[in-house]
Structure formats: structure tokens, C-alpha cells
Design a protein around this motif. Structure first.
Motif, PDB file in Angstrom:
ATOM      1  N   ALA A 143      -1.498  11.887  -2.237  1.00 21.25           N
ATOM      2  CA  ALA A 143      -0.721  11.592  -1.037  1.00 21.25           C
ATOM      3  C   ALA A 143      -1.619  10.710  -0.190  1.00 21.25           C
ATOM      4  CB  ALA A 143      -0.341  12.867  -0.299  1.00 21.25           C
ATOM      5  N   GLY A 144      -1.192   9.460   0.033  1.00 16.64           N
ATOM      6  CA  GLY A 144      -2.116   8.483   0.607  1.00 16.64           C
ATOM      7  C   GLY A 144      -1.661   7.882   1.921  1.00 16.64           C
ATOM      8  N   ILE A 145      -2.639   7.537   2.749  1.00 14.65           N
ATOM      9  CA  ILE A 145      -2.428   6.839   4.018  1.00 14.65           C
ATOM     10  C   ILE A 145      -3.295   5.596   4.007  1.00 14.65           C
ATOM     11  CG2 ILE A 145      -2.713   6.955   6.529  1.00 14.65           C
ATOM     12  CD1 ILE A 145      -2.481  10.033   6.233  1.00 14.65           C
ATOM     13  N   THR A 196       0.847  -1.192   0.000  1.00 11.90           N
ATOM     14  CA  THR A 196       0.000   0.000   0.000  1.00 11.90           C
ATOM     15  C   THR A 196       0.885   1.246   0.000  1.00 11.90           C
ATOM     16  OG1 THR A 196      -0.063   0.356   2.412  1.00 11.90           O
ATOM     17  CG2 THR A 196      -1.587  -1.287   1.491  1.00 11.90           C
ATOM     18  N   LEU A 197       0.260   2.417   0.098  1.00 13.22           N
ATOM     19  CA  LEU A 197       1.016   3.659   0.181  1.00 13.22           C
ATOM     20  C   LEU A 197       1.535   3.927   1.588  1.00 13.22           C
ATOM     21  CD1 LEU A 197      -1.155   5.995  -2.105  1.00 13.22           C
ATOM     22  CD2 LEU A 197       0.965   4.798  -2.692  1.00 13.22           C
ATOM     23  N   GLY A 198       1.160   3.074   2.551  1.00 20.72           N
ATOM     24  CA  GLY A 198       1.708   3.209   3.899  1.00 20.72           C
ATOM     25  C   GLY A 198       1.394   4.551   4.531  1.00 20.72           C
ATOM     26  N   VAL A 204      -6.917   6.783   2.563  1.00 20.44           N
ATOM     27  CA  VAL A 204      -7.468   8.132   2.619  1.00 20.44           C
ATOM     28  C   VAL A 204      -6.490   8.998   1.842  1.00 20.44           C
ATOM     29  CG1 VAL A 204      -6.407   8.608   4.882  1.00 20.44           C
ATOM     30  CG2 VAL A 204      -8.335   9.981   4.089  1.00 20.44           C
ATOM     31  N   LEU A 205      -7.021   9.760   0.873  1.00 22.21           N
ATOM     32  CA  LEU A 205      -6.188  10.412  -0.137  1.00 22.21           C
ATOM     33  C   LEU A 205      -6.411  11.915  -0.187  1.00 22.21           C
ATOM     34  CD1 LEU A 205      -6.896   7.952  -3.110  1.00 22.21           C
ATOM     35  CD2 LEU A 205      -4.892   7.914  -1.605  1.00 22.21           C
ATOM     36  N   ALA A 206      -5.310  12.665  -0.288  1.00 28.80           N
ATOM     37  CA  ALA A 206      -5.352  14.058  -0.726  1.00 28.80           C
ATOM     38  C   ALA A 206      -4.935  14.048  -2.188  1.00 28.80           C
ATOM     39  CB  ALA A 206      -4.420  14.923   0.106  1.00 28.80           C
ATOM     40  N   ILE A 207      -5.673  14.759  -3.041  1.00 31.08           N
ATOM     41  CA  ILE A 207      -5.483  14.654  -4.490  1.00 31.08           C
ATOM     42  C   ILE A 207      -5.222  16.039  -5.085  1.00 31.08           C
ATOM     43  CG2 ILE A 207      -6.523  13.846  -6.647  1.00 31.08           C
ATOM     44  CD1 ILE A 207      -8.446  12.163  -4.867  1.00 31.08           C
TER      45      ILE A 207
END
Length: 391
Positions: A268-270, A187-189, A339-342
Motif C-alpha cells: 500500500a503506497g503513498i 505513481t501509486l498516488g 513510502v510503503l506498507a508491505i
């Protein structure tokens, strides 16, 4: 030379790292490149400082809201200050690069891990509960060849004793200064950036090459270059410049994508780890941030909660995106989603964003405390300190 540090925001800034061009300071002082100097606060107390790879003089400042403070740079013998922020590559542990400051520690993965076939795309988080560096000792304990050999022998005759010896040295166990209890997986961790093509994340793999540019005492900076990704038929090379300052929970990261031909969404992902905890997130498209309360990889082990956050100042959207059942189980190690900021990335530009973490056992009691920190940091990114020489 007098340096003015001005805070135009309505928030007090405490032990924040300020920076100014070193060449402008030495020119004013008339000092040679080899001359020694000190930085003094208003009370005449020496402050630690660092000269960075890009020609900056950085030092910690404390400035009340809507006010300014003066600092003095002059010739002198600097005191010896402890290293707060540092890191290195660990070729003895499949090319990990790990770094830390007085608040938190991080890790990213390298080509030796990729060669094993393990899929780990994102940043790892190591929580800590002490200000001094801990990463080096954690690796020493985990990787000690004599201890590993002893554990291997004990497994044949006394599995319980082998397990106890392993736990006594493992960085997955809290020995009084924190531990590694965060799960990255495929995953994007903990806040990795990635391109998104046709609503699908193009996962970056492990870095290909690295260069440590700054290594304390106040700032760690590493430059990572990645293997080419195929994006809309083009071979795109990603470069990241990651820096962590003393006193901050967040890394600043500058991302570029060479040979990208058209404006492309970037996230930017969590990672969201399970259905129950996946509701413990917050998004703000207006301020460009996402947060999450991660239950750790073993919630029943009293590991507390890891609070994760990312701030993408140019974000146009922020939301949770969940995996379909097949992707969740077959490709993402059972994780729920991200959960993403795009934002949009324009070819030839630099994407600047911030990501990091905190721990419920070191500075943040609740997710509300963490959300307040990220919200405040998101505001401060648009109101940087003004640092100038008083002529």
C-alpha cells in the motif's frame, strides 16, 4: 428492538458508523420489507441510517471508552437527513469516479483516461473545508461547455481574461470549500495497493469496469475490476471494493487477485513528491501504517499541506523506497519514491486495508496531529465495535 453497541477499547468512539444484519432486525421487529422504521438514541432522538448492498443496517454511534450504549429500532416515519457520503462516475471527465464525505474527497481514473495515453495509476485526493458535498459542483464548474468555449475564444484575443475566467471556475483553485491540489502522476498516488514481484511494483492502470453498490447517505461503495496483469507469466485480474463512511478520513478497501498462483508481496503506497518534503513521513511496521505530509502540487500557492495515510493491518514491513534517477525522471514524473506498507497476499484470500487523507486547513493543523489520528485508527481496526441485538 434494542441494539447494544459496545466499545471495548480505551478510546472514545464518536460518530463512528456501526453495522448490524438488517434481516436480524426485521425478523425481531416482525416488519415487512416495505415497512418504515426509525432508529432512536438513548434520548429518543432520531438518527440517520442506511441499508447497504450487502444487507447491513448502518448508523452513527457515539460510545465512550470501555462502555456500551443502547439504541432502539422501531416502526415509524423517518426524518429526512442530508446525504453526507456520495459519488458517481463522471463520463464527461474521462470516466473519473469521484466520491466524498463530510471530511475529504477522492478520485480514481477510468478507461477513457487510459485511452488518452496519460499514465495515472494511483488514487487522487481532493481536499475540502466544508461538510456538505462539493464534488458535483466542482465538476459542473470545470466542465461547463459554455464556459470552456468562452475561455477558448478569449485565449485568441485576451489571454489574461481567459486565464481569469478559467481560475474562476477551476477546481484547481480554492473557491472557499477546498480544491484539487494533489499530484498523482505515474505513481501509486494517495494509497493504492499493488503487487510487488522481485522487488518491483506491478502498477495497476485505470479500472476496466465499475459498479456503484452504495451511494449514501452514510456510505459510498464502489466495486472496480481491472484489466489483466501479467504476473510471473499468469494473467491476474484485480478487483477492489472501496467504501467510505461518513465522518471518516479513511476508505476501507478489499482487494483480491484472481488467478494469482503463489503467495506474493503486496504494497500500500503513498507517493513522495520532492526531496525536501520526502523526509516528512512516518512508518510503523508494528501497527502497519505509513503517513506523509504532501506539500501539494503548488506549495507557493498557499494550498496548505495534504496529510496522507495508509493502514495495512497484516503488514510485515513499512519503509520508504526511492527511485533511481532514471526511473524518477523517465517513468515517475519526477516523484522521489514511495513510502510503503508491505504484506503477503495469499491466493484466494482478501486483502483488507485502509487509506485516506486530511488537510491542514480542515481538522489537522500539523503532521503530528495526522500521525496521532492514523496511529489511533490503526489501533481501533483491531478493536471493532461489538453490535448486537438485546434479546
Amino acid at each position: 428492538v434494542k441494539i447494544s453497541v459496545k466499545n471495548d477499547s480505551a478510546i472514545d468512539r464518536e460518530n463512528e458508523i456501526a453495522e448490524i444484519s438488517m434481516s436480524s432486525v426485521t425478523e425481531m421487529l416482525g416488519l415487512s420489507d416495505t415497512a418504515q422504521f426509525v432508529i432512536l438514541d438513548a434520548q429518543g432522538k432520531q438518527l440517520p441510517y442506511q441499508l447497504t448492498y450487502d444487507g447491513k443496517l448502518i448508523f452513527p454511534v457515539t460510545v465512550k471508552a470501555n462502555s456500551s450504549v443502547e439504541y432502539t429500532v422501531q416502526a415509524g416515519i423517518p426524518e429526512k437527513f442530508d446525504t453526507i457520503t456520495c459519488g458517481r462516475q463522471y463520463p464527461e471527465r474521462v470516466d473519473d469516479i469521484a466520491w466524498e464525505n463530510d471530511k475529504i474527497a477522492f478520485r480514481t481514473y477510468g478507461p477513457a483516461l487510459q485511452a488518452t495515453g496519460e499514465r495515472a495509476f494511483g488514487y487522487d485526493i481532493w481536499v475540502k473545508s466544508v461538510a456538505e458535498p462539493v464534488v458535483e459542483k466542482r465538476y459542473e464548474g470545470e466542465l461547463n461547455p459554455e464556459t470552456k468555449a468562452r475561455i477558448s475564444e478569449l485565449k485568441k484575443t485576451d489571454p489574461k481574461a481567459a486565464d481569469e475566467l478559467y481560475k474562476s471556475v477551476s477546481y484547481h483553485v480554492d473557491h472557499g470549500n477546498g480544491l484539487d491540489c494533489y499530484k498523482v502522476g505515474p505513481t501509486l498516488g494517495g494509497g493504492t495497493a499493488a503487487l510487488m514481484v522481485n522487488d518491483t511494483i506491478v502498477y495497476p492502470y485505470c479500472y476496466k469496469t465499475f459498479e456503484v453498490l452504495d451511494n449514501g447517505p452514510l456510505r459510498f461503495t464502489v466495486k472496480l475490476t481491472y484489466n489483466p496483469l501479467i504476473v510471473n507469466g499468469d494473467s491476474v485480474v484485480e478487483t477492489r471494493l472501496i467504501s467510505l463512511d461518513a465522518g471518516s478520513q479513511l476508505n476501507k478497501t478489499v482487494v483480491t487477485y484472481d488467478n494469482l498462483k503463489e503467495t506474493t508481496p503486496v504494497v500500500a503506497g503513498i507517493v513522495l513528491h520532492d526531496p525536501e518534503s520526502s523526509a516528512q513521513y512516518k512508518v510503523s511496521a508494528e501497527k502497519g501504517y505509513v503517513t506523509y505530509a504532501d506539500p501539494t502540487d503548488n506549495p507557493n500557492n498557499n494550498n496548505g499541506t495534504i496529510f496522507v495515510g495508509a493502514i495495512l493491518p497484516t503488514a510485515k514491513d513499512a519503509k520508504a523506497v526511492y527511485f533511481e534517477e532514471k526511473e524518477k525522471n523517465d517513468l515517475r514524473g519526477g516523484a522521489d519514491g514511495h513510502v510503503l506498507a508491505i504484506a503477503d497476499y495469499t491466493p484466494g484470500s482478501e486483502l483488507v486495508y485502509y487509506w485516506g487523507a486530511g488537510w491542514s486547513k480542515y481538522g489537522f493543523d500539523t503532521i503530528e496531529d495526522w500521525n496521532a489520528y492514523i496511529d489511533e485508527e490503526a489501533s481501533l481496526k483491531s478493536e471493532p465495535l461489538t453490535v448486537s441485538i438485546i434479546k
